[in-house]
Scaffold this motif. Structure first.
Motif, mmCIF file in Angstrom:
data_model
loop_
_atom_site.group_PDB
_atom_site.id
_atom_site.type_symbol
_atom_site.label_atom_id
_atom_site.label_comp_id
_atom_site.label_asym_id
_atom_site.label_seq_id
_atom_site.Cartn_x
_atom_site.Cartn_y
_atom_site.Cartn_z
ATOM 1 N N CYS A 168 -5.150 5.518 5.072
ATOM 2 C CA CYS A 168 -4.007 4.897 4.405
ATOM 3 C C CYS A 168 -3.810 5.525 3.018
ATOM 4 O O CYS A 168 -4.742 5.538 2.207
ATOM 5 N N GLY A 186 -5.611 -3.412 -2.609
ATOM 6 C CA GLY A 186 -4.517 -2.444 -2.565
ATOM 7 C C GLY A 186 -3.683 -2.596 -1.309
ATOM 8 O O GLY A 186 -2.877 -1.740 -0.983
ATOM 9 N N ALA A 198 0.816 -1.225 0.000
ATOM 10 C CA ALA A 198 0.000 0.000 0.000
ATOM 11 C C ALA A 198 0.839 1.260 0.000
ATOM 12 O O ALA A 198 0.497 2.226 -0.689
ATOM 13 N N HIS A 199 1.935 1.274 0.748
ATOM 14 C CA HIS A 199 2.712 2.510 0.828
ATOM 15 C C HIS A 199 3.400 2.845 -0.494
ATOM 16 O O HIS A 199 3.789 3.982 -0.727
ATOM 17 N N ARG A 200 3.533 1.859 -1.403
ATOM 18 C CA ARG A 200 4.153 2.118 -2.708
ATOM 19 C C ARG A 200 3.120 2.244 -3.829
ATOM 20 O O ARG A 200 3.459 2.627 -4.938
ATOM 21 N N LEU A 201 1.875 1.926 -3.534
ATOM 22 C CA LEU A 201 0.838 1.981 -4.560
ATOM 23 C C LEU A 201 0.683 3.370 -5.180
ATOM 24 O O LEU A 201 0.560 3.475 -6.410
ATOM 25 N N PRO A 202 0.699 4.462 -4.403
ATOM 26 C CA PRO A 202 0.567 5.781 -5.049
ATOM 27 C C PRO A 202 1.644 6.030 -6.110
ATOM 28 O O PRO A 202 1.344 6.549 -7.188
ATOM 29 N N GLY A 249 -2.311 4.449 0.420
ATOM 30 C CA GLY A 249 -2.563 3.499 -0.661
ATOM 31 C C GLY A 249 -4.043 3.353 -0.939
ATOM 32 O O GLY A 249 -4.473 3.312 -2.099
#
Length: 168
Positions: free
Chosen positions: A74, A64, A41-45, A76
């Motif tokens: 969150c 996600g 999730a932290h890399r999804l953006p 993401g």
């Protein structure tokens, strides 16, 4: 084949602007195919930002992977919602058995329905249950979906959206 999967967990993120990736994503877009993304999730953006210029359709796997501690805040989850609202992405509600707390999966499933509607959601059992073979059944995953989204009409609409996406 209807798309390609980017299995990005625990790997360095590629440079999506590099010529090879850029050509791939544009060709997928031109063939009305999609990129199926599985990433933390932290890399999804960052991944969504990297894919956005190509205009390729994106399917975000496993909700996600939103961070339960951050809840609906969150980044993401918020990026996935924005991508769906912008018409870029769909979210697959899958792999719920990978979350020990089904109330968290329910929170996110219901929040996605509220924020993006059923047209941008899919459900998947996550078969063949990699890493959990023999401990999860298809029936259990259907039961989880029923818990997350108790309204049968909502579940039916989500199933229809997947059929529309893949077979339209």
């Amino acid at each position: 084949m209807v798309g390609v999967r980017l299995q990005l967990f625990h790997t360095d993120l590629p440079d999506f602007a590099a010529d090879g990736y850029n050509r791939l994503f544009h060709r997928l877009r031109d063939m009305d195919m999609h990129v199926h993304v599985n990433v933390e999730a932290h890399r999804l953006p960052s991944v969504l930002d990297g894919l956005r210029p190509s205009g390729v359709k994106v399917v975000i796997d496993h909700f996600g992977w939103p961070d339960a501690e951050k809840g609906l805040d969150c980044p993401g989850f918020q990026a996935a919602v924005r991508a769906c609202q912008d018409g870029m992405a769909w979210v697959k509600l899958s792999g719920g058995f990978r979350r020990p707390d089904q109330d968290i999966a329910r929170l996110f499933a219901q929040a996605y329905v509220e924020r993006v509607g059923t047209e941008r959601l899919f459900w998947g059992s996550d078969a063949p249950f990699v890493g959990a073979e023999g401990t999860v059944t298809h029936r259990q995953t259907l039961d989880q979906l029923g818990y997350w989204l108790p309204d049968a009409a909502v579940r039916a609409a989500i199933h229809r959206s997947a059929l529309d996406f893949y077979f339209a």
